[in-house]
Design a protein around this motif. Structure first.
Motif, PDB file in Angstrom:
ATOM      1  N   GLU A   1       0.827  -1.210   0.000  1.00 12.19           N
ATOM      2  CA  GLU A   1       0.000   0.000   0.000  1.00 12.19           C
ATOM      3  C   GLU A   1       0.862   1.262   0.000  1.00 12.19           C
ATOM      4  OE1 GLU A   1      -3.877  -1.803   2.434  1.00 12.19           O
ATOM      5  OE2 GLU A   1      -2.348  -0.588   3.465  1.00 12.19           O
ATOM      6  N   GLN A   2       2.089   1.139   0.497  1.00 11.49           N
ATOM      7  CA  GLN A   2       3.031   2.266   0.493  1.00 11.49           C
ATOM      8  C   GLN A   2       3.931   2.242  -0.745  1.00 11.49           C
ATOM      9  OE1 GLN A   2       2.251   4.228   3.044  1.00 11.49           O
ATOM     10  NE2 GLN A   2       0.897   2.541   3.652  1.00 11.49           N
ATOM     11  N   ASN A   3       3.618   1.377  -1.706  1.00  6.75           N
ATOM     12  CA  ASN A   3       4.417   1.216  -2.928  1.00  6.75           C
ATOM     13  C   ASN A   3       5.851   0.788  -2.614  1.00  6.75           C
ATOM     14  OD1 ASN A   3       2.236   2.042  -4.600  1.00  6.75           O
ATOM     15  ND2 ASN A   3       2.714   4.179  -4.141  1.00  6.75           N
ATOM     16  N   VAL A   4       5.961  -0.142  -1.676  1.00 10.69           N
ATOM     17  CA  VAL A   4       7.255  -0.683  -1.268  1.00 10.69           C
ATOM     18  C   VAL A   4       7.280  -2.181  -1.527  1.00 10.69           C
ATOM     19  CG1 VAL A   4       8.774  -1.171   0.696  1.00 10.69           C
ATOM     20  CG2 VAL A   4       7.677   1.070   0.498  1.00 10.69           C
ATOM     21  N   LEU A   5       8.366  -2.654  -2.127  1.00 12.13           N
ATOM     22  CA  LEU A   5       8.637  -4.086  -2.226  1.00 12.13           C
ATOM     23  C   LEU A   5       9.657  -4.441  -1.153  1.00 12.13           C
ATOM     24  CD1 LEU A   5       9.097  -5.159  -5.965  1.00 12.13           C
ATOM     25  CD2 LEU A   5       7.253  -5.749  -4.408  1.00 12.13           C
TER      26      LEU A   5
ATOM     27  N   HIS B   1       5.189 -10.756  19.350  1.00 11.87           N
ATOM     28  CA  HIS B   1       4.789 -10.454  17.981  1.00 11.87           C
ATOM     29  C   HIS B   1       6.024 -10.186  17.122  1.00 11.87           C
ATOM     30  CE1 HIS B   1       0.476 -10.353  18.734  1.00 11.87           C
ATOM     31  NE2 HIS B   1       0.739  -9.702  19.855  1.00 11.87           N
ATOM     32  N   ILE B   2       5.849 -10.276  15.801  1.00 17.08           N
ATOM     33  CA  ILE B   2       6.990 -10.166  14.902  1.00 17.08           C
ATOM     34  C   ILE B   2       7.410  -8.715  14.688  1.00 17.08           C
ATOM     35  CG2 ILE B   2       6.261 -12.243  13.672  1.00 17.08           C
ATOM     36  CD1 ILE B   2       5.609 -10.282  11.273  1.00 17.08           C
ATOM     37  N   LYS B   3       8.666  -8.555  14.289  1.00 18.30           N
ATOM     38  CA  LYS B   3       9.207  -7.277  13.843  1.00 18.30           C
ATOM     39  C   LYS B   3      10.087  -7.566  12.626  1.00 18.30           C
ATOM     40  CE  LYS B   3       7.772  -4.405  17.135  1.00 18.30           C
ATOM     41  NZ  LYS B   3       7.054  -3.127  16.915  1.00 18.30           N
ATOM     42  N   LEU B   4       9.716  -7.028  11.478  1.00 19.19           N
ATOM     43  CA  LEU B   4      10.525  -7.205  10.273  1.00 19.19           C
ATOM     44  C   LEU B   4      11.679  -6.211  10.283  1.00 19.19           C
ATOM     45  CD1 LEU B   4       7.799  -7.704   7.508  1.00 19.19           C
ATOM     46  CD2 LEU B   4       8.967  -9.417   8.893  1.00 19.19           C
ATOM     47  N   VAL B   5      12.849  -6.672   9.829  1.00 18.90           N
ATOM     48  CA  VAL B   5      14.042  -5.829   9.810  1.00 18.90           C
ATOM     49  C   VAL B   5      14.751  -5.975   8.470  1.00 18.90           C
ATOM     50  CG1 VAL B   5      14.359  -6.047  12.303  1.00 18.90           C
ATOM     51  CG2 VAL B   5      15.519  -7.648  10.780  1.00 18.90           C
ATOM     52  N   ASP B   6      15.735  -5.111   8.248  1.00 21.34           N
ATOM     53  CA  ASP B   6      16.654  -5.175   7.106  1.00 21.34           C
ATOM     54  C   ASP B   6      15.951  -4.865   5.779  1.00 21.34           C
ATOM     55  OD1 ASP B   6      18.865  -5.438   5.572  1.00 21.34           O
ATOM     56  OD2 ASP B   6      19.310  -7.510   6.118  1.00 21.34           O
ATOM     57  N   PHE B   7      16.016  -3.596   5.387  1.00 21.03           N
ATOM     58  CA  PHE B   7      15.317  -3.143   4.181  1.00 21.03           C
ATOM     59  C   PHE B   7      16.279  -2.601   3.123  1.00 21.03           C
ATOM     60  CE2 PHE B   7      12.691  -2.578   7.965  1.00 21.03           C
ATOM     61  CZ  PHE B   7      11.652  -3.445   7.660  1.00 21.03           C
ATOM     62  N   VAL B   8      17.516  -3.091   3.137  1.00 19.19           N
ATOM     63  CA  VAL B   8      18.519  -2.556   2.216  1.00 19.19           C
ATOM     64  C   VAL B   8      18.257  -2.945   0.764  1.00 19.19           C
ATOM     65  CG1 VAL B   8      20.335  -2.362   3.945  1.00 19.19           C
ATOM     66  CG2 VAL B   8      20.055  -4.502   2.701  1.00 19.19           C
ATOM     67  N   VAL B   9      17.529  -4.025   0.515  1.00 19.62           N
ATOM     68  CA  VAL B   9      17.219  -4.388  -0.874  1.00 19.62           C
ATOM     69  C   VAL B   9      15.766  -4.072  -1.221  1.00 19.62           C
ATOM     70  CG1 VAL B   9      18.977  -6.187  -0.955  1.00 19.62           C
ATOM     71  CG2 VAL B   9      16.641  -6.790  -0.306  1.00 19.62           C
ATOM     72  N   SER B  10      15.089  -3.348  -0.346  1.00 18.95           N
ATOM     73  CA  SER B  10      13.696  -2.989  -0.621  1.00 18.95           C
ATOM     74  C   SER B  10      13.621  -1.976  -1.761  1.00 18.95           C
ATOM     75  CB  SER B  10      13.038  -2.401   0.627  1.00 18.95           C
ATOM     76  OG  SER B  10      12.944  -3.365   1.643  1.00 18.95           O
ATOM     77  N   LYS B  11      12.516  -2.015  -2.468  1.00 19.86           N
ATOM     78  CA  LYS B  11      12.253  -1.079  -3.556  1.00 19.86           C
ATOM     79  C   LYS B  11      11.167  -0.120  -3.106  1.00 19.86           C
ATOM     80  CE  LYS B  11      11.828   0.631  -7.781  1.00 19.86           C
ATOM     81  NZ  LYS B  11      12.853   1.511  -8.387  1.00 19.86           N
ATOM     82  N   VAL B  12      11.468   1.177  -3.109  1.00 18.58           N
ATOM     83  CA  VAL B  12      10.480   2.183  -2.726  1.00 18.58           C
ATOM     84  C   VAL B  12       9.964   2.890  -3.971  1.00 18.58           C
ATOM     85  CG1 VAL B  12      11.472   2.511  -0.432  1.00 18.58           C
ATOM     86  CG2 VAL B  12      12.273   3.916  -2.339  1.00 18.58           C
ATOM     87  N   ASN B  13       8.819   3.538  -3.826  1.00 19.63           N
ATOM     88  CA  ASN B  13       8.183   4.255  -4.946  1.00 19.63           C
ATOM     89  C   ASN B  13       7.953   3.332  -6.140  1.00 19.63           C
ATOM     90  OD1 ASN B  13       8.332   6.745  -3.489  1.00 19.63           O
ATOM     91  ND2 ASN B  13      10.485   6.914  -4.094  1.00 19.63           N
ATOM     92  N   LEU B  14       7.480   2.141  -5.850  1.00 17.56           N
ATOM     93  CA  LEU B  14       7.246   1.150  -6.905  1.00 17.56           C
ATOM     94  C   LEU B  14       6.055   1.530  -7.770  1.00 17.56           C
ATOM     95  CD1 LEU B  14       7.768  -1.747  -8.119  1.00 17.56           C
ATOM     96  CD2 LEU B  14       6.027  -2.534  -6.494  1.00 17.56           C
ATOM     97  N   ASP B  15       6.234   1.421  -9.068  1.00 22.77           N
ATOM     98  CA  ASP B  15       5.128   1.518 -10.013  1.00 22.77           C
ATOM     99  C   ASP B  15       4.605   0.097 -10.209  1.00 22.77           C
ATOM    100  OD1 ASP B  15       3.498   1.541 -12.294  1.00 22.77           O
ATOM    101  OD2 ASP B  15       4.594   3.202 -13.190  1.00 22.77           O
TER     102      ASP B  15
END
Length: 249
Positions: free
Chosen positions: A155-159, A175-189
């Motif tokens: 929903e935030q256009n993030v992979l 509860h879970i906590k996701l970490v490590d976003f160095v290979v994430s893609k932001v502003n995804l079309d």
């Protein structure tokens, strides 16, 4: 105690060191490394090290992620450094319950440091290795929380592109906590997709391996992989080397 010798700790906010910004709701807090004691290393990877540190005044524990600017520049990872910061700030803005919270940052001439919440529960991979596999109810619980996090990312256009049990930590409430976003893609079309070849071999979706354009479907593929791991106790795609793993597909 382990001493963090490779990270310069300037005593002021001169040209040798300055706050990246404070995201903690404590604008006066100084995130200079000199104000923290490094206890030990929590983890290490291609993109930096994470240390458990304790604030000298408050005794509060934090996870401090350290990245070398030289490595970032040499590996042309400037986009990854920016992507991780953007994802963390989005999660903080929305107070997302399943993404690790960032509190502040600091940089010197040679390093970038991010101070995040410490998740004492460890990773899901740690518990899977101890138990062998999870029962259906436990798997459903963790997979459900990951689903909610992925839905929010998209929903935030993030992979995310980095979903694995090593990067799913457990907070004090279980509860879970996701970490490590160095290979994430932001502003995804979402319609155009992206084509970057990245990720761990056993988690890559077929369209990534085939060098095709892809979108949020790759995150759901990785969710299927970790769900299988939790239920069975091993990855569905394994091999002695990369070629064998690719052949397993």
């Amino acid at each position: 105690m382990t001493e963090l010798k490779e990270v310069p700790a300037p005593s002021d906010q001169s040209e040798h060191g300055r706050p990246v910004s404070s995201h903690s709701g404590e604008p006066s807090k100084d995130w200079n490394p000199r104000n923290f004691e490094t206890l030990f290393t929590l983890g290490q990877g291609n993109y930096g090290k994470v240390y458990l540190v304790e604030a000298l005044q408050t005794k509060q524990l934090y996870a401090m992620k350290v990245r070398s600017k030289a490595v970032v520049q040499d590996c042309q990872e400037l986009d990854s450094a920016g992507a991780e910061k953007e994802v963390l700030l989005l999660a903080k803005r929305d107070k997302h319950p399943f993404v690790v919270e960032v509190y502040g940052g600091f940089q010197t001439q040679s390093h970038i440091m991010l101070y995040m919440e410490f998740c004492p529960g460890g990773s899901l991979m740690y518990y899977l290795q101890r138990q062998g596999k999870f029962d259906t109810q436990t798997t459903r619980f963790y997979a459900g929380e990951v689903c909610l996090a992925l839905k929010w990312f998209h929903e935030q256009n993030v992979l995310y592109r980095n979903l694995c049990l090593d990067d799913i930590l457990l907070a004090t409430d279980g509860h879970i906590k996701l970490v490590d976003f160095v290979v994430s893609k932001v502003n995804l079309d979402h319609e155009a997709g992206t084509k970057t070849f990245c990720g761990s071999a056993e988690f890559m979706a077929p369209e990534v391996l085939l060098d095709r354009y892809y979108n949020s479907s790759v995150d759901w593929w990785q969710l299927g992989i970790i769900t299988y791991q939790m239920l069975v106790g091993k990855s569905p795609f394994t091999g002695e080397n990369l070629d064998r793993i690719y052949d397993a597909y």
